[in-house]
Design a protein around this motif. Sequence first.
Motif, PDB file in Angstrom:
ATOM      1  N   TYR A 147     -70.656 -30.185 -24.403  1.00  0.00           N
ATOM      2  CA  TYR A 147     -71.237 -30.377 -22.906  1.00  0.00           C
ATOM      3  C   TYR A 147     -71.238 -28.867 -23.097  1.00  0.00           C
ATOM      4  CZ  TYR A 147     -70.302 -35.520 -22.439  1.00  0.00           C
ATOM      5  OH  TYR A 147     -69.886 -36.230 -22.925  1.00  0.00           O
ATOM      6  N   LEU A 148     -73.266 -28.444 -22.056  1.00  0.00           N
ATOM      7  CA  LEU A 148     -73.206 -27.120 -22.126  1.00  0.00           C
ATOM      8  C   LEU A 148     -73.487 -27.462 -20.176  1.00  0.00           C
ATOM      9  CD1 LEU A 148     -74.056 -27.442 -25.252  1.00  0.00           C
ATOM     10  CD2 LEU A 148     -75.591 -25.332 -24.325  1.00  0.00           C
ATOM     11  N   ASP A 149     -73.649 -27.149 -19.149  1.00  0.00           N
ATOM     12  CA  ASP A 149     -73.492 -27.356 -18.173  1.00  0.00           C
ATOM     13  C   ASP A 149     -73.368 -28.622 -17.946  1.00  0.00           C
ATOM     14  OD1 ASP A 149     -73.035 -24.597 -17.577  1.00  0.00           O
ATOM     15  OD2 ASP A 149     -75.247 -24.465 -16.362  1.00  0.00           O
ATOM     16  N   GLY A 150     -72.792 -29.530 -18.575  1.00  0.00           N
ATOM     17  CA  GLY A 150     -72.982 -31.231 -18.554  1.00  0.00           C
ATOM     18  C   GLY A 150     -73.588 -31.686 -19.083  1.00  0.00           C
ATOM     19  N   ARG A 151     -74.915 -31.239 -19.756  1.00  0.00           N
ATOM     20  CA  ARG A 151     -75.923 -31.982 -20.644  1.00  0.00           C
ATOM     21  C   ARG A 151     -75.100 -32.038 -22.255  1.00  0.00           C
ATOM     22  NH1 ARG A 151     -78.437 -29.615 -24.551  1.00  0.00           N
ATOM     23  NH2 ARG A 151     -78.592 -27.124 -24.318  1.00  0.00           N
ATOM     24  N   ARG A 152     -74.605 -32.995 -22.668  1.00  0.00           N
ATOM     25  CA  ARG A 152     -73.826 -33.385 -23.803  1.00  0.00           C
ATOM     26  C   ARG A 152     -74.748 -32.550 -24.831  1.00  0.00           C
ATOM     27  NH1 ARG A 152     -74.367 -36.599 -28.347  1.00  0.00           N
ATOM     28  NH2 ARG A 152     -75.922 -38.234 -27.138  1.00  0.00           N
ATOM     29  N   ALA A 202     -70.611 -13.871 -25.420  1.00  0.00           N
ATOM     30  CA  ALA A 202     -69.468 -13.377 -24.844  1.00  0.00           C
ATOM     31  C   ALA A 202     -70.449 -13.234 -22.669  1.00  0.00           C
ATOM     32  CB  ALA A 202     -67.878 -12.578 -24.947  1.00  0.00           C
ATOM     33  N   ASP A 203     -71.193 -12.705 -23.316  1.00  0.00           N
ATOM     34  CA  ASP A 203     -71.698 -12.340 -21.806  1.00  0.00           C
ATOM     35  C   ASP A 203     -72.944 -13.619 -21.558  1.00  0.00           C
ATOM     36  OD1 ASP A 203     -74.086 -11.850 -24.214  1.00  0.00           O
ATOM     37  OD2 ASP A 203     -74.866 -10.565 -23.229  1.00  0.00           O
ATOM     38  N   ARG A 204     -73.129 -14.637 -21.878  1.00  0.00           N
ATOM     39  CA  ARG A 204     -74.139 -15.578 -21.679  1.00  0.00           C
ATOM     40  C   ARG A 204     -73.772 -16.944 -22.015  1.00  0.00           C
ATOM     41  NH1 ARG A 204     -77.361 -16.388 -27.710  1.00  0.00           N
ATOM     42  NH2 ARG A 204     -78.430 -17.900 -26.434  1.00  0.00           N
ATOM     43  N   VAL A 205     -72.562 -17.037 -22.172  1.00  0.00           N
ATOM     44  CA  VAL A 205     -71.346 -18.578 -22.460  1.00  0.00           C
ATOM     45  C   VAL A 205     -70.288 -17.814 -22.429  1.00  0.00           C
ATOM     46  CG1 VAL A 205     -72.065 -18.412 -24.705  1.00  0.00           C
ATOM     47  CG2 VAL A 205     -71.630 -20.697 -23.702  1.00  0.00           C
ATOM     48  N   LYS A 206     -69.112 -19.624 -21.745  1.00  0.00           N
ATOM     49  CA  LYS A 206     -67.901 -19.602 -22.093  1.00  0.00           C
ATOM     50  C   LYS A 206     -67.679 -20.642 -22.358  1.00  0.00           C
ATOM     51  CE  LYS A 206     -67.973 -19.943 -17.336  1.00  0.00           C
ATOM     52  NZ  LYS A 206     -69.382 -19.713 -16.181  1.00  0.00           N
ATOM     53  N   LEU A 207     -66.825 -20.945 -23.055  1.00  0.00           N
ATOM     54  CA  LEU A 207     -66.128 -22.452 -23.974  1.00  0.00           C
ATOM     55  C   LEU A 207     -64.548 -22.755 -22.610  1.00  0.00           C
ATOM     56  CD1 LEU A 207     -65.666 -24.627 -25.902  1.00  0.00           C
ATOM     57  CD2 LEU A 207     -64.639 -22.814 -26.944  1.00  0.00           C
ATOM     58  N   ILE A 264     -68.125 -26.735 -22.378  1.00  0.00           N
ATOM     59  CA  ILE A 264     -67.289 -27.985 -21.914  1.00  0.00           C
ATOM     60  C   ILE A 264     -66.551 -28.562 -23.193  1.00  0.00           C
ATOM     61  CG2 ILE A 264     -65.788 -30.135 -20.771  1.00  0.00           C
ATOM     62  CD1 ILE A 264     -66.564 -28.401 -18.397  1.00  0.00           C
ATOM     63  N   GLU A 265     -65.594 -28.388 -24.159  1.00  0.00           N
ATOM     64  CA  GLU A 265     -65.482 -28.714 -25.464  1.00  0.00           C
ATOM     65  C   GLU A 265     -64.126 -30.127 -25.155  1.00  0.00           C
ATOM     66  OE1 GLU A 265     -64.248 -27.731 -29.976  1.00  0.00           O
ATOM     67  OE2 GLU A 265     -63.180 -26.787 -27.895  1.00  0.00           O
ATOM     68  N   PHE A 266     -64.431 -31.701 -25.261  1.00  0.00           N
ATOM     69  CA  PHE A 266     -63.158 -32.605 -25.322  1.00  0.00           C
ATOM     70  C   PHE A 266     -62.955 -32.571 -26.422  1.00  0.00           C
ATOM     71  CE2 PHE A 266     -65.791 -33.396 -21.140  1.00  0.00           C
ATOM     72  CZ  PHE A 266     -64.327 -33.870 -20.823  1.00  0.00           C
ATOM     73  N   PRO A 326     -57.701 -20.588 -18.585  1.00  0.00           N
ATOM     74  CA  PRO A 326     -58.866 -20.062 -18.425  1.00  0.00           C
ATOM     75  C   PRO A 326     -59.860 -20.251 -19.299  1.00  0.00           C
ATOM     76  CG  PRO A 326     -57.423 -18.588 -19.548  1.00  0.00           C
ATOM     77  CD  PRO A 326     -56.608 -20.070 -19.484  1.00  0.00           C
ATOM     78  N   PRO A 327     -61.205 -19.283 -19.359  1.00  0.00           N
ATOM     79  CA  PRO A 327     -61.993 -20.243 -20.482  1.00  0.00           C
ATOM     80  C   PRO A 327     -62.378 -19.157 -21.779  1.00  0.00           C
ATOM     81  CG  PRO A 327     -63.305 -18.814 -18.687  1.00  0.00           C
ATOM     82  CD  PRO A 327     -61.837 -19.355 -18.177  1.00  0.00           C
ATOM     83  N   LEU A 328     -62.832 -19.636 -22.568  1.00  0.00           N
ATOM     84  CA  LEU A 328     -62.705 -18.411 -23.862  1.00  0.00           C
ATOM     85  C   LEU A 328     -64.011 -17.452 -23.863  1.00  0.00           C
ATOM     86  CD1 LEU A 328     -61.458 -17.371 -27.118  1.00  0.00           C
ATOM     87  CD2 LEU A 328     -63.624 -18.872 -27.644  1.00  0.00           C
ATOM     88  N   GLY A 329     -64.023 -16.252 -23.761  1.00  0.00           N
ATOM     89  CA  GLY A 329     -65.103 -15.773 -23.693  1.00  0.00           C
ATOM     90  C   GLY A 329     -65.209 -14.810 -21.382  1.00  0.00           C
TER      91      GLY A 329
END
Length: 310
Positions: free
Chosen positions: A276-281, A178-183, A153-155, A141-144
Amino acid sequence: MNATKKTVLAALAVSALACRSASSGPAPGGQATAPAGVAPLAANATPEEVVPGVSLEGLSDDQKAVVAEYARSEFCHCGCPHTVSQCLRTHASCKHAPRQAGLAVRIAAAGGRVADVRKVLGEYYASFDRRARLDPTDFGPPLGDAAAPITIIEFSDFTCPFCQALRPTLEAFVKERADRVKLFYKPFPIESHPGALEAAQAGEWAREKGIFWTMHDALFTTPDHSLDGLAETARQAGGDESDLRDALATRKYLAKVRGSQAEARAAGLHGTPTLYLDGRRHSLDFAPESLERSLADEEEWQKNHGWDRD
């Protein structure tokens, strides 16, 4: 040199190796002229007059001059026909110009010259229309909040000191928003690091067992990534250490880790940590201020299917 300056200058070095996309906005370095109705600045205007409302506190005179020159000559990426300075002075409704100028301040504060600011921000803005296809489906599951609209997405590598240093900052950043972004965490073990590949497999074992984030935290804090060390970490996280030993012996999760590595390489990853934020590095440094500006820009981009045209 403090840690913030090191991370900002590291972003300068990385961006120097990247190509620009022509569709993100006006190319840097062009000579901007004042549109009709916008009074030109006097040649001897102070930096504070060039970027009104933007804090230059703590900058030297030379650093202020870098910000002022950038703001005078570069267009605001909100898409209006104004420079950053013109937008700050004439369009109070533009939310983008203060963020763009704030990023220039951070780079100048770290020792960047005008060319550095143009290079880093040129790469940053180009990244918005260069998106990697990354699939977090099997890495939850994601954090948030899972319903949060923006996905990071964190590599990362459990044995990487830079990943270890980022962890508390990134986790606090996500939890506070947490309401704006998940990890989502995806493994990219650096195989020259002892125990990295095994620790990554242990993380995927924990994910299947429903104890991923507990194991994630433990793997980052333990210095022992030997088989015995990983087994003990699994026990402390509430898992069955014998089951983990079996999974590592049979390499049950190796293909999944290899798949994550291949996806990261295809996305252009050069090292860890990479976000990557929604696929953007994310090509800026990892200070909370830079992460917030990147997130706010991403929200603007997603809401308007591009920049909010002023």
